[in-house]
Motif scaffolding. Structure first.
Motif, PDB file in Angstrom:
ATOM      1  N   MET A 237      39.095 -14.280  -8.168  1.00 48.58           N
ATOM      2  CA  MET A 237      39.204 -14.018  -6.600  1.00 48.58           C
ATOM      3  C   MET A 237      38.752 -12.533  -6.368  1.00 48.58           C
ATOM      4  SD  MET A 237      42.830 -15.624  -5.768  1.00 48.58           S
ATOM      5  CE  MET A 237      43.718 -16.891  -6.832  1.00 48.58           C
ATOM      6  N   PHE A 238      39.323 -11.609  -7.115  1.00 48.56           N
ATOM      7  CA  PHE A 238      39.090 -10.163  -7.018  1.00 48.56           C
ATOM      8  C   PHE A 238      37.505  -9.709  -6.955  1.00 48.56           C
ATOM      9  CE2 PHE A 238      39.184  -5.575  -8.767  1.00 48.56           C
ATOM     10  CZ  PHE A 238      39.348  -5.174  -7.596  1.00 48.56           C
ATOM     11  N   ARG A 239      37.089 -10.450  -8.036  1.00 48.29           N
ATOM     12  CA  ARG A 239      35.460 -10.150  -8.126  1.00 48.29           C
ATOM     13  C   ARG A 239      34.529 -10.594  -6.854  1.00 48.29           C
ATOM     14  NH1 ARG A 239      36.752  -5.892 -10.990  1.00 48.29           N
ATOM     15  NH2 ARG A 239      38.449  -6.254 -12.466  1.00 48.29           N
ATOM     16  N   ILE A 240      35.177 -11.463  -6.271  1.00 52.54           N
ATOM     17  CA  ILE A 240      34.461 -12.087  -5.088  1.00 52.54           C
ATOM     18  C   ILE A 240      34.438 -11.079  -3.923  1.00 52.54           C
ATOM     19  CG2 ILE A 240      34.632 -13.707  -3.337  1.00 52.54           C
ATOM     20  CD1 ILE A 240      35.289 -15.868  -5.420  1.00 52.54           C
ATOM     21  N   THR A 241      35.992 -10.559  -3.920  1.00 57.39           N
ATOM     22  CA  THR A 241      36.054  -9.538  -2.636  1.00 57.39           C
ATOM     23  C   THR A 241      35.279  -8.463  -2.831  1.00 57.39           C
ATOM     24  OG1 THR A 241      38.043  -8.589  -3.468  1.00 57.39           O
ATOM     25  CG2 THR A 241      38.189 -10.590  -2.414  1.00 57.39           C
ATOM     26  N   VAL A 242      34.877  -7.962  -3.965  1.00 60.62           N
ATOM     27  CA  VAL A 242      34.321  -6.566  -4.056  1.00 60.62           C
ATOM     28  C   VAL A 242      33.070  -6.690  -3.216  1.00 60.62           C
ATOM     29  CG1 VAL A 242      35.353  -6.155  -6.119  1.00 60.62           C
ATOM     30  CG2 VAL A 242      33.302  -7.085  -6.384  1.00 60.62           C
ATOM     31  N   ALA A 243      32.256  -7.674  -3.402  1.00 59.91           N
ATOM     32  CA  ALA A 243      31.051  -7.823  -2.700  1.00 59.91           C
ATOM     33  C   ALA A 243      30.769  -7.960  -1.128  1.00 59.91           C
ATOM     34  CB  ALA A 243      30.080  -9.076  -3.230  1.00 59.91           C
ATOM     35  N   ILE A 244      31.971  -8.694  -0.628  1.00 61.33           N
ATOM     36  CA  ILE A 244      32.124  -8.733   0.664  1.00 61.33           C
ATOM     37  C   ILE A 244      32.031  -7.834   2.034  1.00 61.33           C
ATOM     38  CG2 ILE A 244      33.630  -9.853   2.522  1.00 61.33           C
ATOM     39  CD1 ILE A 244      34.296 -11.883   0.205  1.00 61.33           C
ATOM     40  N   PRO A 245      32.662  -6.593   1.869  1.00 56.10           N
ATOM     41  CA  PRO A 245      32.431  -5.835   2.857  1.00 56.10           C
ATOM     42  C   PRO A 245      30.906  -5.142   3.169  1.00 56.10           C
ATOM     43  CG  PRO A 245      34.535  -5.427   1.469  1.00 56.10           C
ATOM     44  CD  PRO A 245      33.819  -6.352   0.815  1.00 56.10           C
ATOM     45  N   PRO A 246      30.286  -4.802   1.947  1.00 60.16           N
ATOM     46  CA  PRO A 246      28.883  -4.352   2.226  1.00 60.16           C
ATOM     47  C   PRO A 246      27.937  -5.416   2.522  1.00 60.16           C
ATOM     48  CG  PRO A 246      29.618  -4.078  -0.226  1.00 60.16           C
ATOM     49  CD  PRO A 246      30.789  -4.650   0.536  1.00 60.16           C
ATOM     50  N   ILE A 247      28.279  -6.587   1.896  1.00 57.53           N
ATOM     51  CA  ILE A 247      27.305  -7.662   2.331  1.00 57.53           C
ATOM     52  C   ILE A 247      27.575  -8.131   3.838  1.00 57.53           C
ATOM     53  CG2 ILE A 247      26.580 -10.096   1.964  1.00 57.53           C
ATOM     54  CD1 ILE A 247      26.971  -9.521  -1.234  1.00 57.53           C
ATOM     55  N   GLY A 248      28.671  -8.228   4.183  1.00 57.00           N
ATOM     56  CA  GLY A 248      29.079  -8.718   5.571  1.00 57.00           C
ATOM     57  C   GLY A 248      28.651  -7.805   6.490  1.00 57.00           C
ATOM     58  N   ILE A 249      28.591  -6.572   6.135  1.00 55.83           N
ATOM     59  CA  ILE A 249      28.196  -5.345   7.223  1.00 55.83           C
ATOM     60  C   ILE A 249      26.563  -5.468   7.369  1.00 55.83           C
ATOM     61  CG2 ILE A 249      27.751  -3.007   7.445  1.00 55.83           C
ATOM     62  CD1 ILE A 249      30.673  -2.585   6.196  1.00 55.83           C
ATOM     63  N   PHE A 250      26.023  -5.716   5.961  1.00 51.06           N
ATOM     64  CA  PHE A 250      24.392  -5.924   6.252  1.00 51.06           C
ATOM     65  C   PHE A 250      24.231  -7.156   7.219  1.00 51.06           C
ATOM     66  CE2 PHE A 250      21.045  -8.136   3.906  1.00 51.06           C
ATOM     67  CZ  PHE A 250      19.972  -7.418   4.410  1.00 51.06           C
ATOM     68  N   LEU A 251      24.769  -8.353   6.842  1.00 52.76           N
ATOM     69  CA  LEU A 251      24.460  -9.339   7.400  1.00 52.76           C
ATOM     70  C   LEU A 251      24.673  -9.191   8.972  1.00 52.76           C
ATOM     71  CD1 LEU A 251      26.029 -12.256   5.350  1.00 52.76           C
ATOM     72  CD2 LEU A 251      23.572 -11.758   5.555  1.00 52.76           C
ATOM     73  N   SER A 252      25.624  -8.294   9.577  1.00 57.93           N
ATOM     74  CA  SER A 252      25.946  -8.096  10.867  1.00 57.93           C
ATOM     75  C   SER A 252      24.789  -7.264  11.473  1.00 57.93           C
ATOM     76  CB  SER A 252      27.452  -7.605  10.907  1.00 57.93           C
ATOM     77  OG  SER A 252      27.442  -7.125  12.382  1.00 57.93           O
ATOM     78  N   THR A 253      24.412  -6.626  10.685  1.00 59.16           N
ATOM     79  CA  THR A 253      23.197  -5.794  11.306  1.00 59.16           C
ATOM     80  C   THR A 253      21.842  -6.390  11.568  1.00 59.16           C
ATOM     81  OG1 THR A 253      22.388  -4.874   9.086  1.00 59.16           O
ATOM     82  CG2 THR A 253      23.937  -3.387  10.203  1.00 59.16           C
ATOM     83  N   ILE A 254      21.788  -7.578  10.751  1.00 61.15           N
ATOM     84  CA  ILE A 254      20.766  -8.481  10.991  1.00 61.15           C
ATOM     85  C   ILE A 254      21.153  -9.640  12.307  1.00 61.15           C
ATOM     86  CG2 ILE A 254      19.465 -10.407   9.938  1.00 61.15           C
ATOM     87  CD1 ILE A 254      19.781  -9.071   7.380  1.00 61.15           C
ATOM     88  N   LEU A 255      22.161  -9.912  12.306  1.00 57.21           N
ATOM     89  CA  LEU A 255      22.590 -11.068  13.176  1.00 57.21           C
ATOM     90  C   LEU A 255      22.743 -10.264  14.688  1.00 57.21           C
ATOM     91  CD1 LEU A 255      25.070 -13.203  11.093  1.00 57.21           C
ATOM     92  CD2 LEU A 255      22.682 -13.769  11.534  1.00 57.21           C
ATOM     93  N   PHE A 256      23.234  -9.209  14.592  1.00 54.29           N
ATOM     94  CA  PHE A 256      23.672  -8.679  15.794  1.00 54.29           C
ATOM     95  C   PHE A 256      22.727  -7.249  15.844  1.00 54.29           C
ATOM     96  CE2 PHE A 256      27.058 -11.166  14.510  1.00 54.29           C
ATOM     97  CZ  PHE A 256      27.447 -11.930  15.525  1.00 54.29           C
ATOM     98  N   ARG A 257      21.702  -7.133  16.073  1.00 52.85           N
ATOM     99  CA  ARG A 257      20.733  -6.011  15.976  1.00 52.85           C
ATOM    100  C   ARG A 257      20.962  -5.156  17.140  1.00 52.85           C
ATOM    101  NH1 ARG A 257      16.599  -5.797  12.455  1.00 52.85           N
ATOM    102  NH2 ARG A 257      15.309  -4.265  13.978  1.00 52.85           N
TER     103      ARG A 257
ATOM    104  N   ALA B   6      21.096  -2.136   4.467  1.00 54.03           N
ATOM    105  CA  ALA B   6      20.219  -2.890   3.753  1.00 54.03           C
ATOM    106  C   ALA B   6      20.397  -2.478   2.241  1.00 54.03           C
ATOM    107  CB  ALA B   6      18.784  -2.576   3.912  1.00 54.03           C
ATOM    108  N   SER B   7      20.568  -1.033   2.183  1.00 49.56           N
ATOM    109  CA  SER B   7      21.298  -0.590   0.798  1.00 49.56           C
ATOM    110  C   SER B   7      22.707  -0.871   0.399  1.00 49.56           C
ATOM    111  CB  SER B   7      21.115   1.147   0.682  1.00 49.56           C
ATOM    112  OG  SER B   7      21.443   1.611  -0.410  1.00 49.56           O
ATOM    113  N   ALA B   8      23.668  -0.947   1.338  1.00 46.58           N
ATOM    114  CA  ALA B   8      24.995  -1.218   1.026  1.00 46.58           C
ATOM    115  C   ALA B   8      25.019  -2.720   0.683  1.00 46.58           C
ATOM    116  CB  ALA B   8      25.701  -1.120   2.272  1.00 46.58           C
ATOM    117  N   GLY B   9      24.280  -3.803   1.375  1.00 41.83           N
ATOM    118  CA  GLY B   9      23.824  -5.124   1.044  1.00 41.83           C
ATOM    119  C   GLY B   9      23.470  -5.263  -0.552  1.00 41.83           C
ATOM    120  N   LEU B  10      22.596  -4.678  -0.720  1.00 43.26           N
ATOM    121  CA  LEU B  10      22.169  -4.748  -2.094  1.00 43.26           C
ATOM    122  C   LEU B  10      23.205  -4.349  -3.085  1.00 43.26           C
ATOM    123  CD1 LEU B  10      19.955  -4.946  -4.429  1.00 43.26           C
ATOM    124  CD2 LEU B  10      19.128  -2.694  -3.812  1.00 43.26           C
TER     125      LEU B  10
END
Length: 351
Positions: A224-244, A256-260
């Motif tokens: 569970m924990f190792r799933i959560t570490v990826a979510i904040p930066p990827i979620g922010i990256f997706l938001s910048t794409i979906l809600f430009r 983009a860097s944060a998502g990577l």
């Protein structure tokens, strides 16, 4: 009331100043770490990079990350008090982001922010002191840095780090009582706690808890924990794409860097976005991380390594649900950010 609003606006400007100076360190550190980890392999001790060149890139990336929080603290204090605030802000930012003594307490970026704000206002007050003309010349380079760093640093070490250690121990015990009795509640706690301070004492508590259980052959909480570490930066990256329309060009570039970084299991790429708009971004990342942890917990995802993100996918059990947990939690974060953030050009109310 007007004076209080002015002070809040000054603090908000100071936080944004700190973020603007910190951002290049995040980008450089994140990219170099992501490149070095992309060629590594998973072991029981974590990830081992493939060769010495990649190890050197990792060292450079870690160096940039080491500077990230001190720079944030230094320029928050600088924005409030001017150049004399740089030294206490940076020193105390470094202090907040490193373990103190045998108890190993640290407060991460949240502690660095609070110490930086306190440094700024303390320095601003000291600058009003009426001193002899002979002393006035050395005030900004000697008296102010020493007095502010020493006073706030000792207060932090002797009065704040001890309660932090006690809190850490209490949280470990609390999580231990949840394990095996309520998967959903445990997942929510893991998600909320990891996204709350992204490397501070709360995240450290979760990591200690999951690693201790791994030593006993229990791998579900670590999954569970190792799933959560990826979510904040990827979620922010997706938001910048979906809600430009709700993010600047600079935000999208940094995201983009944060998502990577998130794909590589590095949460810190989200910190600048949280600092810049904590009341909106932090709850969204916490909720998204909890959703991802719930998906992993209910589907029995396990991970045998002390690292996270898509880079660990080859070694986790139930790979499809591990990936779904990251994707689902990130999408929730992105959608929530799209709902709560205002389009560019609309003023942000300072409450």
């Amino acid at each position: 009331m007007s004076k209080a609003k002015d002070e809040l606006k000054q603090i908000q400007r100071a936080l944004l100043t700190g973020v603007s100076y910190m951002m290049p360190f995040v980008v450089v550190g994140g990219l170099l770490l992501a490149i070095s980890l992309s060629t590594g392999k998973s072991t029981s001790e974590g990830f081992v990079v493939s060769n010495q060149f990649m190890q050197n890139l990792k060292t450079l990336g870690n160096s940039a990350f080491t500077m990230m929080i001190p720079v944030l603290g230094g320029y928050i204090a600088y924005s409030i008090a001017g150049r004399p605030g740089l030294v206490p802000g940076m020193v105390l930012g470094y202090l907040a982001n490193n373990p103190i003594g045998e108890i190993g307490a640290k407060s991460g970026f949240l502690g660095a922010m609070l110490l930086a704000i306190a440094s700024g206002y303390l320095v601003k007050w000291i600058k009003t002191w009426k001193v002899h003309k002979a002393i006035k010349a050395i005030m900004p380079i000697l008296i102010i840095p020493i007095v502010s760093t020493l006073s706030l640093g000792l207060i932090y070490i002797y009065f704040i780090s001890v309660p932090l250690a006690s809190m850490t121990n209490a949280l470990v015990e609390f999580l231990g009582n949840l394990n095996g009795t309520n998967t959903i509640l445990l997942a929510i706690c893991i998600g909320f706690m990891n996204a709350f301070d992204m490397g501070g004492p709360v995240t450290k508590t979760v990591s200690m808890f999951t690693l201790a259980l791994m030593n006993e052959g229990i791998y579900e909480p670590n999954g569970m924990f190792r799933i959560t570490v990826a979510i904040p930066p990827i979620g922010i990256f997706l938001s910048t794409i979906l809600f430009r329309n709700k993010w600047t060009d600079a935000d999208r570039t940094a995201a983009a860097s944060a998502g990577l970084m998130g794909c590589m299991g590095i949460t810190e790429g989200a910190i600048p976005f949280v600092v810049a708009d904590i009341k909106r971004v932090l709850p969204c990342t916490m909720i998204g991380a909890a959703v991802g942890a719930i998906i992993g917990g209910l589907s029995g995802v396990t991970s045998p390594v002390p690292h996270g993100g898509f880079i660990t996918l080859p070694v986790v059990h139930n790979k499809p649900m591990f990936a779904l947990g990251i994707i689902g939690g990130s999408l929730v974060t992105a959608l929530l950010l799209g709902l709560v953030k205002k389009p560019l050009g609309q003023p942000k109310n300072v409450e």
